[in-house]
Motif scaffolding. Structure first.
Motif, short mmCIF file in Angstrom:
data_model
loop_
_atom_site.label_atom_id
_atom_site.label_comp_id
_atom_site.label_asym_id
_atom_site.label_seq_id
_atom_site.Cartn_x
_atom_site.Cartn_y
_atom_site.Cartn_z
N UNK A 197 94.39 10.78 163.92
CA UNK A 197 95.54 10.96 163.03
C UNK A 197 96.07 12.39 163.09
N UNK A 198 95.19 13.37 163.17
CA UNK A 198 95.64 14.76 163.27
C UNK A 198 96.34 15.01 164.59
N UNK A 199 95.89 14.36 165.66
CA UNK A 199 96.58 14.48 166.94
C UNK A 199 97.99 13.89 166.87
N UNK A 200 98.09 12.72 166.26
CA UNK A 200 99.40 12.11 166.10
C UNK A 200 100.31 13.00 165.25
N UNK A 201 99.75 13.61 164.23
CA UNK A 201 100.53 14.49 163.38
C UNK A 201 100.99 15.73 164.15
N UNK A 202 100.11 16.30 164.97
CA UNK A 202 100.43 17.49 165.75
C UNK A 202 101.55 17.23 166.75
N UNK A 242 87.95 15.28 150.98
CA UNK A 242 88.72 15.01 152.19
C UNK A 242 89.38 16.27 152.74
N UNK A 243 89.79 17.19 151.88
CA UNK A 243 90.39 18.44 152.36
C UNK A 243 89.41 19.23 153.22
N UNK A 244 88.13 19.18 152.84
CA UNK A 244 87.11 19.89 153.63
C UNK A 244 87.06 19.32 155.04
N UNK A 245 87.06 17.99 155.17
CA UNK A 245 86.98 17.38 156.49
C UNK A 245 88.25 17.62 157.31
N UNK A 246 89.39 17.58 156.67
CA UNK A 246 90.64 17.84 157.40
C UNK A 246 90.64 19.26 157.94
N UNK A 247 90.21 20.22 157.12
CA UNK A 247 90.16 21.61 157.58
C UNK A 247 89.18 21.77 158.74
N UNK A 248 88.00 21.13 158.65
CA UNK A 248 87.01 21.21 159.73
C UNK A 248 87.56 20.62 161.03
N UNK A 249 88.21 19.47 160.93
CA UNK A 249 88.74 18.81 162.13
C UNK A 249 89.90 19.60 162.73
N UNK A 250 90.74 20.19 161.89
CA UNK A 250 91.84 21.01 162.42
C UNK A 250 91.29 22.22 163.16
#
Length: 531
Positions: free
Chosen positions: A291-296, A255-263
């Motif tokens: 979810x990353x947009x909401x976090x940002x 999951x860390x790989x996908x989070x880094x790619x999406x960021x």
């Protein structure tokens, strides 16, 4: 072995025994003695009933309920456990489920689900409501399901093309239905959650992910002795905790790989907009991007809860594992039941031909026009619920029930499998596959699986019921319709349909077929329908 080491081991074991006895006496002394506990069998010293659960605990509980009644009490170590095995008991206990709103502490949630951070095990409160709201708005709402249907349509079409090509190339070969369906469902969900296909791009990665999901379901639903006998966690006598920690590390790396790619992709894109400002006509995003947009944008829920990376990983892992496992297993059960009941399969194909025709594949817009197909899905869910025993709940206070005491801290395990066979609710051959019971004029035409009909609870009930129910129903309906409509099905080696093995095997939270389904697909549509 040196005397020092022997003394150390003896001291540790003695300490563990002391902790066990202290917890047991504390539990007994804290109970109000005015009421007895519900009836149930006696267990072993120290371990209670744990050694007697057997390979299929849902069946064990069902058998016991015929002797002791529909509300069982058992002792697992020092923990009181109650198991409702009838619709009437389940309704009276859980119609208002606030007395059983939380989950008990357990090793799976601690070591796999990021220390109780996934939506299934979060305590009832702001963080749980935030994740529930996120799923309801962005993933499982009617609009979200419509927005993402193109990805599902393409994956189902790929499955049909693959099976059709296999039937031509190897006319006598049977397809491994479990593997084929799992790849289709896994890709559909990974597109929804991560924006990319998990299988086929790298077959080894896809197979590893599937094995990780199976391991997760097995470990999360296991009865870990250290959860019930204080002081044994360090010893890990079953080896389960070590496996849980190893599995969490695998998922975390994945999951860390996908989070880094999406960021990185978001950083290269145009400035972010909030979810409310986002153009409704824009191309649908995957859940991780949302979810990353909401976090940002630092958006908070009404209770002040914010999304952390751990929240994101825990939610993605829970949704992917539960969704891919349950939908692929249910589709395999549904097809097995149709093959075993060829008259029902022919009726379903006739209904599909009348609505869809034979020159195209089934689409999601066809599903509401297929009452028999919907009845087949419901009957599959009744006989083969995705989780035969619900995720555990815990009593948050002492409860009095029918003259019995359910003490605070008692674990409640809802036997969904037994409720689906309750003869007081299902008097007409409850063990038989009879979809007509759900059709207009049938005894259960008004029954739905959404938690309010207590004789039929495949997704649970109340506030803690399955958050992905709407997507699961849609995917299972489309998969069942597609397999029934696109192919005739034959068993290998001239096996008769009525002889098909329908034995089941518990895999923690899941209910697998003891023997994976192998069947030969024979195309029945116009050639161009297969693309």
């Amino acid at each position: 072995m040196t005397p020092f080491l022997l003394n150390m081991i003896f001291t540790i074991l003695l300490s563990s025994l002391f902790l066990f006895l202290f917890a047991a006496f504390k539990s007994i002394l804290s109970r109000p003695h005015r009421l007895p506990l519900p009836p149930g069998p006696k267990g072993w010293p120290l371990l209670g009933f744990l050694p007697k659960l057997g390979p299929n605990p849902h069946q064990t509980f069902h058998r016991l309920s015929k002797t002791y009644g529909p509300l069982l009490h058992l002792r697992f170590g020092v923990v009181d456990v109650v198991v409702p095995c009838s619709a009437a008991i389940a309704e009276r206990l859980l119609r208002n489920d606030m007395k059983f709103i939380n989950r008990p502490k357990n090793s799976g949630a601690e070591h796999i689900a990021y220390n109780y951070q996934d939506i299934g095990f979060l305590p009832y409160g702001p963080q749980w409501r935030m994740q529930r709201k996120l799923c309801a708005l962005h993933l499982f709402s009617g609009k979200a399901l419509e927005d993402f249907q193109d990805g599902r349509r393409e994956e189902f079409a790929r499955l049909v093309r693959r099976l059709a090509a296999q039937s031509v190339e190897e006319a006598s070969a049977a397809a491994d239905i479990s593997t084929e369906v799992a790849a289709c469902v896994g890709n559909s969900l990974s597109l929804l959650l991560l924006g990319r296909r998990a299988f086929d791009e790298d077959p080894k990665e896809g197979e590893e992910l599937r094995n990780m999901v199976m391991e997760l379901m097995a470990l999360t639903g296991s009865f870990c002795i250290s959860d019930f006998v204080p002081g044994l966690g360090w010893l890990d006598p079953q080896g389960l905790i070590a496996r849980m920690k190893k599995l969490n590390r695998k998922f975390d790396k994945f999951l860390n790989i996908f989070i880094a790619e999406h960021r990185a992709a978001l950083a290269e894109a145009t400035p972010l907009m909030s979810a409310a400002e986002d153009d409704a006509q824009s191309r649908p995003k995957d859940l991780l991007t949302l979810m990353l947009q909401l976090q940002e944008t630092n958006e908070e829920d009404e209770g002040g809860a914010k999304l952390t990376d751990t929240d994101i990983k825990a939610l993605l892992m829970a949704l992917y594992a539960a969704g891919s496992d349950s939908n692929s297993l249910l589709a395999e059960w549904a097809l097995a039941e149709l093959i075993r009941n060829p008259i029902i399969l022919k009726r379903a194909q006739a209904e599909l031909d009348s609505v869809v025709g034979r020159d195209r594949l089934v689409s999601e817009s066809d599903l509401p026009k297929l009452p028999l197909l919907q009845a087949i899905v419901k009957e599959t869910l009744r006989l083969h619920p995705p989780a035969p025993i619900s995720l555990p709940r815990v009593a948050v206070e002492d409860c009095e029930f029918d003259g019995y005491l359910i003490p605070k801290g008692t674990t409640l395990l809802l036997n969904i499998w037994a409720i689906g066979r309750d003869p007081t609710v299902w008097p007409d051959d409850p063990l038989d596959f009879r979809p007509d019971r759900f059709l207009p004029g049938g005894l259960h035409e008004s029954a739905d699986p959404k938690g309010s009909y207590f004789g039929f609870l495949p997704f649970g009930t109340g506030r803690r019921m399955c958050v992905g129910m709407n997507l699961g129903l849609r995917m299972l309906s489309l998969m069942t319709a597609t397999l029934a409509h696109s192919f005739d099905w034959h068993l290998p080696n001239g096996q008769k349909p009525e002889a098909l093995d329908m034995e089941e095997k518990s895999n923690g939270l899941s209910l697998l077929r003891a023997t994976p389904l192998m069947a030969r697909p024979v195309p029945r549509l116009k050639l161009w329908a297969y693309g």
